[in-house]
Scaffold this active site. Structure first.
Site, mmCIF file in Angstrom:
data_model
loop_
_atom_site.group_PDB
_atom_site.id
_atom_site.type_symbol
_atom_site.label_atom_id
_atom_site.label_comp_id
_atom_site.label_asym_id
_atom_site.label_seq_id
_atom_site.Cartn_x
_atom_site.Cartn_y
_atom_site.Cartn_z
ATOM 1 N N PRO A 72 99.177 86.602 -27.733
ATOM 2 C CA PRO A 72 98.840 85.447 -26.878
ATOM 3 C C PRO A 72 98.358 85.888 -25.497
ATOM 4 O O PRO A 72 98.598 87.026 -25.085
ATOM 5 C CB PRO A 72 100.177 84.706 -26.732
ATOM 6 C CG PRO A 72 101.045 85.223 -27.826
ATOM 7 C CD PRO A 72 100.617 86.625 -28.074
ATOM 8 N N TYR A 73 97.695 84.954 -24.827
ATOM 9 C CA TYR A 73 97.240 85.164 -23.458
ATOM 10 C C TYR A 73 97.837 84.045 -22.606
ATOM 11 O O TYR A 73 97.730 82.863 -22.955
ATOM 12 C CB TYR A 73 95.710 85.100 -23.407
ATOM 13 C CG TYR A 73 95.170 84.966 -21.999
ATOM 14 C CD1 TYR A 73 95.084 86.083 -21.173
ATOM 15 C CD2 TYR A 73 94.793 83.732 -21.493
ATOM 16 C CE1 TYR A 73 94.603 85.965 -19.871
ATOM 17 C CE2 TYR A 73 94.312 83.610 -20.189
ATOM 18 C CZ TYR A 73 94.224 84.724 -19.380
ATOM 19 O OH TYR A 73 93.771 84.605 -18.101
#
Lengths: 69, 69, 69, 69, 69, 69
Positions: free
Chosen positions: C2-3
């Site tokens: 994820p970011y």
């Protein structure tokens, strides 16, 4: 470990899976070659935006396209 | 009043409403506890990204998943 | 993979290195525990924003703070 | 040449094409009038976010709406 | 008319003006060649992020670098 | 509860506090009037970007400005 976000208008049904792969590989390679960034942790996210929701010069791309641009 | 944007790949039909609620509450509580930020005005936005549009290490997550990662 | 992007106002000289580390570890752990996301490729970016450049309710946080909030 | 990103919740089927056009024109004109920015290269992107994916005060807008707000 | 945002850590004093120019030209050319996008309205924004504010794998890049990576 | 991010180049020392306030109030009022959005929870963040880091048409704004545009 760079992070790249690319936003393009969604046109003619959107980008093919192959075009997206080409873009992801191309940007990642550019950052690796040009800046020496670590390829393994480079993140690229492509957002395709509806032409009604994308404005340029104060008008929707939908309208820009109608004028033949 | 912090703003948080979380981008994850959309897999197996996407996150359930409950998982999203858990994430929103969790991040908001972390900012409140760790930094003393005002809970009431904290904004959290979750974007789920198609695995074809999310690249890591120069390739699509779709391909990373096929190799069993 | 994820970011996460966290935007907070820069106040009293900004967050210490330790607070930033706590935030990065906290958010990464939340995504790992709650969604089962891969810790190794999770990216977290913290942006500290000048209170003149951060608006809430139509006014700058600089002004909100002056009123004692 | 400014870039503006507007994120709003998607409610009642989403914004009409006309409302989006109004928003794009309005923001572009504001930047032109207030800051003297070049209209022709101003980019505005509108993202409509599902109310389950948008959190305020630690809870989903879906829940905030149920309480009549 | 695509919009691209590149986030990299700020290391050794940051990217030179020349490296930034190379990156802007490279990404713009990639979008033009690969997707046929209009070069004239392509926007590229480079953000350099302090290594204390950039997390990977739950820790700050500052710490990752100390371990010699 | 909308979220708005405005990115402009930093020129001539940057925007004054008053110009930023005008922008924050203007965008917030537009969202309130045009879409009926809640003023109190509207967030506006202004980022000023160095002209070396902002590209248009494949070149830095620094260069665009030199040519008198």
């Amino acid at each position: 470990m760079p992070y790249v976000n690319i936003k393009v208008t969604k046109e003619d049904g959107g980008l093919s899976k192959e075009k997206k792969a080409e873009l992801i590989d191309g940007v990642t390679s550019l950052l690796e070659t040009s800046l020496g960034k670590n390829r393994a942790s480079t993140v690229v996210i492509i957002d395709e935006i509806d032409t009604d929701s994308y404005g340029l010069g104060g008008e929707q791309i939908t309208e820009v396209r109608k004028r033949g641009k």
